[in-house]
Scaffold this active site. Structure first.
Site, PDB file in Angstrom:
ATOM      1  N   GLU A 165     -26.249  61.907  10.347  1.00 44.94           N
ATOM      2  CA  GLU A 165     -25.053  62.698  10.621  1.00 44.94           C
ATOM      3  C   GLU A 165     -24.481  63.219   9.298  1.00 44.94           C
ATOM      4  O   GLU A 165     -24.478  62.511   8.296  1.00 44.94           O
ATOM      5  CB  GLU A 165     -24.017  61.812  11.330  1.00 44.94           C
ATOM      6  CG  GLU A 165     -22.764  62.554  11.748  1.00 44.94           C
ATOM      7  CD  GLU A 165     -21.749  61.658  12.446  1.00 44.94           C
ATOM      8  OE1 GLU A 165     -20.972  62.184  13.240  1.00 44.94           O
ATOM      9  OE2 GLU A 165     -21.742  60.432  12.186  1.00 44.94           O
ATOM     10  N   LYS A 191     -21.937  66.490  19.755  1.00 42.48           N
ATOM     11  CA  LYS A 191     -21.399  65.134  19.885  1.00 42.48           C
ATOM     12  C   LYS A 191     -20.294  65.074  20.939  1.00 42.48           C
ATOM     13  O   LYS A 191     -19.306  65.807  20.867  1.00 42.48           O
ATOM     14  CB  LYS A 191     -20.859  64.678  18.527  1.00 42.48           C
ATOM     15  CG  LYS A 191     -20.388  63.231  18.469  1.00 42.48           C
ATOM     16  CD  LYS A 191     -19.950  62.883  17.050  1.00 42.48           C
ATOM     17  CE  LYS A 191     -19.554  61.428  16.900  1.00 42.48           C
ATOM     18  NZ  LYS A 191     -19.154  61.114  15.507  1.00 42.48           N
ATOM     19  N   CYS A 217     -23.832  58.964  16.349  1.00 40.84           N
ATOM     20  CA  CYS A 217     -22.880  57.987  15.810  1.00 40.84           C
ATOM     21  C   CYS A 217     -22.050  57.280  16.883  1.00 40.84           C
ATOM     22  O   CYS A 217     -22.538  56.399  17.565  1.00 40.84           O
ATOM     23  CB  CYS A 217     -22.003  58.683  14.765  1.00 40.84           C
ATOM     24  SG  CYS A 217     -21.176  57.556  13.606  1.00 40.84           S
TER      25      CYS A 217
END
Length: 267
Positions: free
Chosen positions: A40, A114, A154
């Site tokens: 990321e 995301k 993440c």
């Protein structure tokens, strides 16, 4: 299929980060990898959250996407391109945190934005991604050669329902590029990665940011590749580097046949 996870300690200098990523992708290919994954924010770790707004790219345009496409084509690699800031349509003060996947011919094969945005406050550390990020809302899986790959980023790791959203056809590989904080990573990173591998009976590739960055932030690192039984096949605790492992179809089939938990789902 040999896969590679790349760990970086990215800086506020875009050109320097792209150069490092290119070099590490070459390293991964030299080790025989057919698929490589970046962490990321591989392209940029600014001094403030708002700094990424100035680097945001339009879909299909810009130096970050061009670098990923060129590297995939020149190296003949599947590349999971960590994340980059992507412009939001009609929104000036926020971006999407987008993971773009490139096929070995350099063509973008998938894009995942995301979905879950991180917020944390323990009185000493404070983060709120929602201040500059717009959340995505669509789960994405991509066929990368022989592997169906489920994409995530993440903080998504904490939401197991995301990895079951593909329906009846489970993924062979789950991708989790990350920049976990040192505090939350130390507590939960390995635990969550191994849990996602075990419950989905899939390999997990988790390329991470790992070290103390020029902006003063410290990320947990511990880039990992985990097998479907929850065994850690490779790990790089801290610093820049590449780890590799083989995705073994026979191992995957063995785990799913011996313990057919995916067939036993009821909800």
């Amino acid at each position: 299929m040999k896969i590679a996870a790349i760990q970086m300690v990215s800086t506020p200098d875009l050109a320097r980060n792209l150069g490092s990523a290119s070099r590490l992708l070459e390293d991964a290919r030299g080790r025989g990898a057919e698929l490589a994954a970046l962490p990321e924010y591989f392209c940029f770790m600014g001094h403030a959250d708002q700094d990424k707004l100035a680097l945001a790219e339009q879909p299909g345009e810009g130096p970050i996407q061009q670098m990923l496409s060129t590297a995939a084509r020149e190296l003949g690699l599947w590349i999971i391109g960590g994340t980059l800031p992507m412009r939001c349509e009609g929104v000036q003060d926020k971006v999407r945190n987008s993971c773009c996947v490139y096929a070995p011919d350099g063509v973008q094969a998938a894009r995942y934005d995301k979905v879950h945005l991180f917020r944390y406050d323990n009185g000493r550390e404070r983060y709120d991604e929602g201040r500059v990020l717009e959340a995505g809302d669509v789960p994405v899986a991509v066929q990368a050669g022989p592997l169906k790959v489920g994409l995530s980023v993440c903080y998504d790791l904490r939401f197991p329902e995301l990895y079951r959203s593909d329906g009846a056809a489970p993924c062979e590989l789950l991708s989790v590029p990350a920049a976990f904080t040192y505090t939350t990573g130390k507590a939960h990173w390995e635990l969550l990665l191994r849990a996602r591998a075990v419950e989905n009976q899939a390999y997990v590739i988790a390329p991470a940011q790992g070290g103390t960055h020029e902006n003063g932030r410290r990320t947990w690192g511990h880039t990992m590749i985990v097998d479907p039984w929850g065994e850690v096949l490779a790990c790089l605790p801290e610093g820049e580097g590449v780890i590799t492992a083989d995705v073994d179809p026979a191992r995957l089939a063995q785990v799913r046949e011996q313990l057919p938990a995916l067939q036993h789902r009821r909800f």
